[in-house]
Design a protein around this motif. Structure first.
Motif, PDB file in Angstrom:
ATOM      1  N   ASN A 213      40.172  38.286  37.168  1.00 34.15           N
ATOM      2  CA  ASN A 213      40.087  39.238  38.266  1.00 34.15           C
ATOM      3  C   ASN A 213      41.340  39.121  39.128  1.00 34.15           C
ATOM      4  OD1 ASN A 213      37.397  40.563  38.065  1.00 34.15           O
ATOM      5  ND2 ASN A 213      36.631  38.471  38.260  1.00 34.15           N
ATOM      6  N   GLY A 214      41.511  40.071  40.019  1.00 34.16           N
ATOM      7  CA  GLY A 214      42.572  39.992  41.015  1.00 34.16           C
ATOM      8  C   GLY A 214      43.972  40.095  40.456  1.00 34.16           C
ATOM      9  N   GLN A 215      44.918  39.438  41.136  1.00 33.05           N
ATOM     10  CA  GLN A 215      46.329  39.539  40.804  1.00 33.05           C
ATOM     11  C   GLN A 215      46.644  38.973  39.427  1.00 33.05           C
ATOM     12  OE1 GLN A 215      48.458  41.248  42.479  1.00 33.05           O
ATOM     13  NE2 GLN A 215      50.242  40.773  41.222  1.00 33.05           N
ATOM     14  N   THR A 216      45.946  37.896  39.047  1.00 33.32           N
ATOM     15  CA  THR A 216      46.194  37.304  37.733  1.00 33.32           C
ATOM     16  C   THR A 216      45.850  38.287  36.629  1.00 33.32           C
ATOM     17  OG1 THR A 216      45.626  35.138  38.650  1.00 33.32           O
ATOM     18  CG2 THR A 216      45.733  35.323  36.245  1.00 33.32           C
ATOM     19  N   TRP A 217      44.706  38.980  36.792  1.00 31.19           N
ATOM     20  CA  TRP A 217      44.347  40.006  35.801  1.00 31.19           C
ATOM     21  C   TRP A 217      45.409  41.101  35.753  1.00 31.19           C
ATOM     22  CZ3 TRP A 217      43.725  45.216  36.734  1.00 31.19           C
ATOM     23  CH2 TRP A 217      43.314  45.973  35.628  1.00 31.19           C
TER      24      TRP A 217
ATOM     25  N   GLY B 278      36.195  53.595  40.286  1.00 32.18           N
ATOM     26  CA  GLY B 278      37.344  53.866  41.140  1.00 32.18           C
ATOM     27  C   GLY B 278      37.638  52.746  42.119  1.00 32.18           C
ATOM     28  N   ARG B 279      36.784  51.726  42.136  1.00 33.58           N
ATOM     29  CA  ARG B 279      36.957  50.583  43.019  1.00 33.58           C
ATOM     30  C   ARG B 279      37.562  49.400  42.239  1.00 33.58           C
ATOM     31  NH1 ARG B 279      32.974  50.099  47.349  1.00 33.58           N
ATOM     32  NH2 ARG B 279      32.549  47.991  46.592  1.00 33.58           N
ATOM     33  N   SER B 280      37.791  48.321  42.955  1.00 37.23           N
ATOM     34  CA  SER B 280      38.371  47.126  42.327  1.00 37.23           C
ATOM     35  C   SER B 280      37.433  45.932  42.438  1.00 37.23           C
ATOM     36  CB  SER B 280      39.721  46.787  42.972  1.00 37.23           C
ATOM     37  OG  SER B 280      39.570  46.597  44.378  1.00 37.23           O
ATOM     38  N   ASP B 281      36.126  46.191  42.329  1.00 37.65           N
ATOM     39  CA  ASP B 281      35.159  45.094  42.397  1.00 37.65           C
ATOM     40  C   ASP B 281      35.356  44.152  41.213  1.00 37.65           C
ATOM     41  OD1 ASP B 281      33.603  46.110  44.687  1.00 37.65           O
ATOM     42  OD2 ASP B 281      33.096  47.728  43.312  1.00 37.65           O
TER      43      ASP B 281
ATOM     44  N   LEU C 159      29.624  43.894  43.793  1.00 31.11           N
ATOM     45  CA  LEU C 159      30.210  44.670  44.885  1.00 31.11           C
ATOM     46  C   LEU C 159      30.879  43.750  45.897  1.00 31.11           C
ATOM     47  CD1 LEU C 159      27.456  47.359  45.533  1.00 31.11           C
ATOM     48  CD2 LEU C 159      29.477  47.521  44.080  1.00 31.11           C
ATOM     49  N   SER C 160      32.178  43.933  46.099  1.00 33.44           N
ATOM     50  CA  SER C 160      32.918  43.134  47.078  1.00 33.44           C
ATOM     51  C   SER C 160      32.834  43.732  48.466  1.00 33.44           C
ATOM     52  CB  SER C 160      34.385  43.011  46.645  1.00 33.44           C
ATOM     53  OG  SER C 160      34.967  44.298  46.455  1.00 33.44           O
ATOM     54  N   THR C 161      32.486  45.010  48.548  1.00 30.33           N
ATOM     55  CA  THR C 161      32.266  45.699  49.821  1.00 30.33           C
ATOM     56  C   THR C 161      31.108  46.673  49.633  1.00 30.33           C
ATOM     57  OG1 THR C 161      33.877  47.423  49.242  1.00 30.33           O
ATOM     58  CG2 THR C 161      34.703  45.538  50.516  1.00 30.33           C
ATOM     59  N   PRO C 162      30.484  47.121  50.728  1.00 33.81           N
ATOM     60  CA  PRO C 162      29.396  48.101  50.579  1.00 33.81           C
ATOM     61  C   PRO C 162      29.908  49.372  49.910  1.00 33.81           C
ATOM     62  CG  PRO C 162      29.408  47.163  52.788  1.00 33.81           C
ATOM     63  CD  PRO C 162      30.682  46.719  52.137  1.00 33.81           C
ATOM     64  N   VAL C 163      28.988  50.098  49.272  1.00 33.18           N
ATOM     65  CA  VAL C 163      29.363  51.340  48.605  1.00 33.18           C
ATOM     66  C   VAL C 163      28.333  52.410  48.937  1.00 33.18           C
ATOM     67  CG1 VAL C 163      28.112  50.699  46.506  1.00 33.18           C
ATOM     68  CG2 VAL C 163      29.917  52.410  46.376  1.00 33.18           C
TER      69      VAL C 163
ATOM     70  N   GLY D 157      27.749  42.293  47.744  1.00 33.19           N
ATOM     71  CA  GLY D 157      27.095  41.186  47.069  1.00 33.19           C
ATOM     72  C   GLY D 157      26.109  41.588  45.991  1.00 33.19           C
ATOM     73  N   ILE D 158      25.721  42.867  45.944  1.00 35.31           N
ATOM     74  CA  ILE D 158      24.787  43.332  44.916  1.00 35.31           C
ATOM     75  C   ILE D 158      25.513  43.435  43.572  1.00 35.31           C
ATOM     76  CG2 ILE D 158      23.418  45.300  44.130  1.00 35.31           C
ATOM     77  CD1 ILE D 158      21.993  43.797  46.230  1.00 35.31           C
ATOM     78  N   MET D 159      24.856  43.022  42.510  1.00 33.85           N
ATOM     79  CA  MET D 159      25.414  43.178  41.166  1.00 33.85           C
ATOM     80  C   MET D 159      24.954  44.510  40.595  1.00 33.85           C
ATOM     81  SD  MET D 159      25.315  40.669  37.847  1.00 33.85           S
ATOM     82  CE  MET D 159      24.032  41.438  36.875  1.00 33.85           C
ATOM     83  N   VAL D 160      25.895  45.290  40.116  1.00 37.39           N
ATOM     84  CA  VAL D 160      25.563  46.562  39.481  1.00 37.39           C
ATOM     85  C   VAL D 160      25.931  46.482  38.005  1.00 37.39           C
ATOM     86  CG1 VAL D 160      25.866  47.908  41.585  1.00 37.39           C
ATOM     87  CG2 VAL D 160      27.809  47.587  40.068  1.00 37.39           C
ATOM     88  N   LEU D 161      25.151  47.144  37.193  1.00 43.26           N
ATOM     89  CA  LEU D 161      25.412  47.224  35.758  1.00 43.26           C
ATOM     90  C   LEU D 161      25.650  48.680  35.401  1.00 43.26           C
ATOM     91  CD1 LEU D 161      25.437  45.654  33.001  1.00 43.26           C
ATOM     92  CD2 LEU D 161      23.118  46.512  32.705  1.00 43.26           C
ATOM     93  N   LEU D 162      26.856  48.991  34.987  1.00 43.81           N
ATOM     94  CA  LEU D 162      27.165  50.346  34.545  1.00 43.81           C
ATOM     95  C   LEU D 162      26.593  50.502  33.143  1.00 43.81           C
ATOM     96  CD1 LEU D 162      29.265  49.631  36.813  1.00 43.81           C
ATOM     97  CD2 LEU D 162      30.753  51.314  35.759  1.00 43.81           C
TER      98      LEU D 162
END
Length: 450
Positions: A135-139, A110-113, A324-328, A339-344
């Protein structure tokens, strides 16, 4: 005028002094780097203290558990032991937190990381910077431009082309029935899939399933699948320059060249076709065809349930990385910092016994109409804004291929060669997929039905 000449001993002394100074500088830089790594690791340990995990080596992490293609087995073990998520330590101070709980998945999707640049960048020489890596606007601009091409009304006429490709594959199987041995179907299905994409996306005429050159392209894609996956897990192959000097790096370069040659040839051929007089007008006059009768047969609801259960057991992509671009903060109160990398872990989610009772049992009725499921318990094509743009195309192709195959053949496993799933960029079998085929007596003539 006198000219001073340095004596050999003085010259050696100057060189020795320079080398000593350089050695001290290098030692100082290494010490500073070691301190930085130590402090970063301590920060990670504190940030992840809410998430227990198996003991790991301070330098090599959990790398021993990745050997000999045991990653999927390790994921299943961790899913049963550690609730919702588990840190997976790589080399040095690198870590990624694997998530396999539907509530956790729902929060992240649900986030935009952004996607993790560290791992996905290795795909760039192969596929370039398109929807997968941007990522971002280009994506967002690229996604908005391509989305209409996957509208339901656009996909309807493709079903007939899919059926044509499947029939070519099944006809090849008919010819091989005389051989009293199981058939390895992975290569056949791969070629059929490529044939379908060529016909639907590039209006390719004929069938590439009988073209020997196409097999070399499929092999190049298979090689790249293995090579990129291996590179991600090798600490010494992270640098592009160093990797290019290795045998794996040279192999990757050759495979990328072969893949690019094929796609460039296809694009140039299509451009030439579009320049022919009247070709564009012909495309504009195309009408949407009726959906194939085969998808409306009484068996289709059950066939769809079988396909979904197969996608649960063997999801196309084992995991998806995010940074993660912001805390969750998750529903159970546990949190992760920026800054943490998460793997779904899609594989972990689909094999989570808390989500799917008896997860290793093939039970299509899990997807029977009216069955209750968490909205994020089944994610074969990911979810959220960055879900797979071609998921409906893929589902249509799966339905057509499954239905037409079951109309003509009974498929039996080879008990001596059970497929061994292994994690790669896409899930695959370590020892191929071997099936015994039996022509059905008085089968329905699919050509008449379609």
């Amino acid at each position: 005028m006198s000219v001073s000449v340095l004596s050999p001993s003085r010259l050696l002394g100057d060189v020795s002094g320079i080398l000593q100074a350089a050695s001290l500088l290098i030692l100082l830089l290494l010490l500073i780097k070691a301190v930085q790594l130590y402090l970063h690791r301590q920060w990670l340990l504190k940030a992840l203290q809410q998430f227990p995990c198996p003991p790991s080596h301070w330098l090599f992490g959990h790398i021993q558990e990745l050997q000999q293609d045991q990653e999927l087995q390790r994921i299943q073990k961790w899913v049963e032991t550690f609730p919702s998520a588990c840190p997976h330590w790589l080399w040095g101070g690198k870590v990624r937190v694997q998530l396999y709980d539907p509530d956790y998945m729902k929060v992240i999707l649900g986030r935009s990381d952004p996607k993790s640049h560290g791992s996905y960048r290795f795909l760039a020489p192969w596929i370039g910077y398109g929807l997968l890596l941007l990522n971002g606007q280009t994506w967002f601009q690229h996604r908005r431009m391509l989305t209409p091409a996957f509208h339901y009304d656009i996909l309807k006429p493709y079903v007939g082309l899919m059926a044509d490709s499947v029939r070519v594959m099944l006809d090849k199987w008919e010819e091989l029935l005389g051989q009293d041995s199981p058939l390895e179907v992975f290569q056949h299905v791969s070629l059929m899939t490529l044939d379908t994409i060529m016909k639907c996306a590039f209006s390719h005429q004929g069938s590439i399933q009988v073209d020997r050159n196409s097999q070399s392209y499929i092999q190049a894609i298979s090689d790249l699948n293995n090579l990129v996956f291996s590179r991600v897990r090798n600490a010494f192959h992270q640098n592009d320059t160093i990797y290019s000097l290795t045998s794996a790096g040279r192999w990757t370069h050759r495979a990328c060249q072969l893949a690019h040659q094929h796609t460039d040839q296809v694009i140039q051929l299509r451009k030439a076709q579009l320049q022919k007089e009247g070709e564009l007008e012909k495309i504009k006059r195309k009408r949407h065809l009726d959906f194939l009768d085969i998808l409306l047969l009484a068996k289709m609801p059950y066939t769809t349930m079988c396909i979904k259960e197969a996608l649960r057991l063997y999801p196309p992509v084992p995991g998806i990385g995010r940074e993660l671009s912001t805390p969750v903060t998750f529903p159970d109160g546990r949190s992760l910092p920026k800054g943490i990398m998460v793997l779904l872990s899609i594989y972990g989610l689909h094999h989570n016994p808390k989500v799917w009772p008896n997860p290793e049992v093939f039970d299509p009725f899990r997807f029977a109409p009216g069955s209750a499921q968490h909205s994020h318990a089944f994610l074969p094509f990911s979810g959220g804004s960055r879900n797979c743009i071609g998921k409906q195309f893929a589902m249509n192709e799966l339905k057509v291929a499954t239905a037409l195959t079951l109309l003509r053949f009974e498929l039996l496993p080879d008990p001596t060669r059970i497929p061994i799933p292994i994690a790669r960029l896409v899930l695959k079998s370590k020892n191929g997929i071997h099936l015994r085929l039996r022509r059905l007596p008085n089968p329905c003539e699919d050509k008449d039905q379609l």
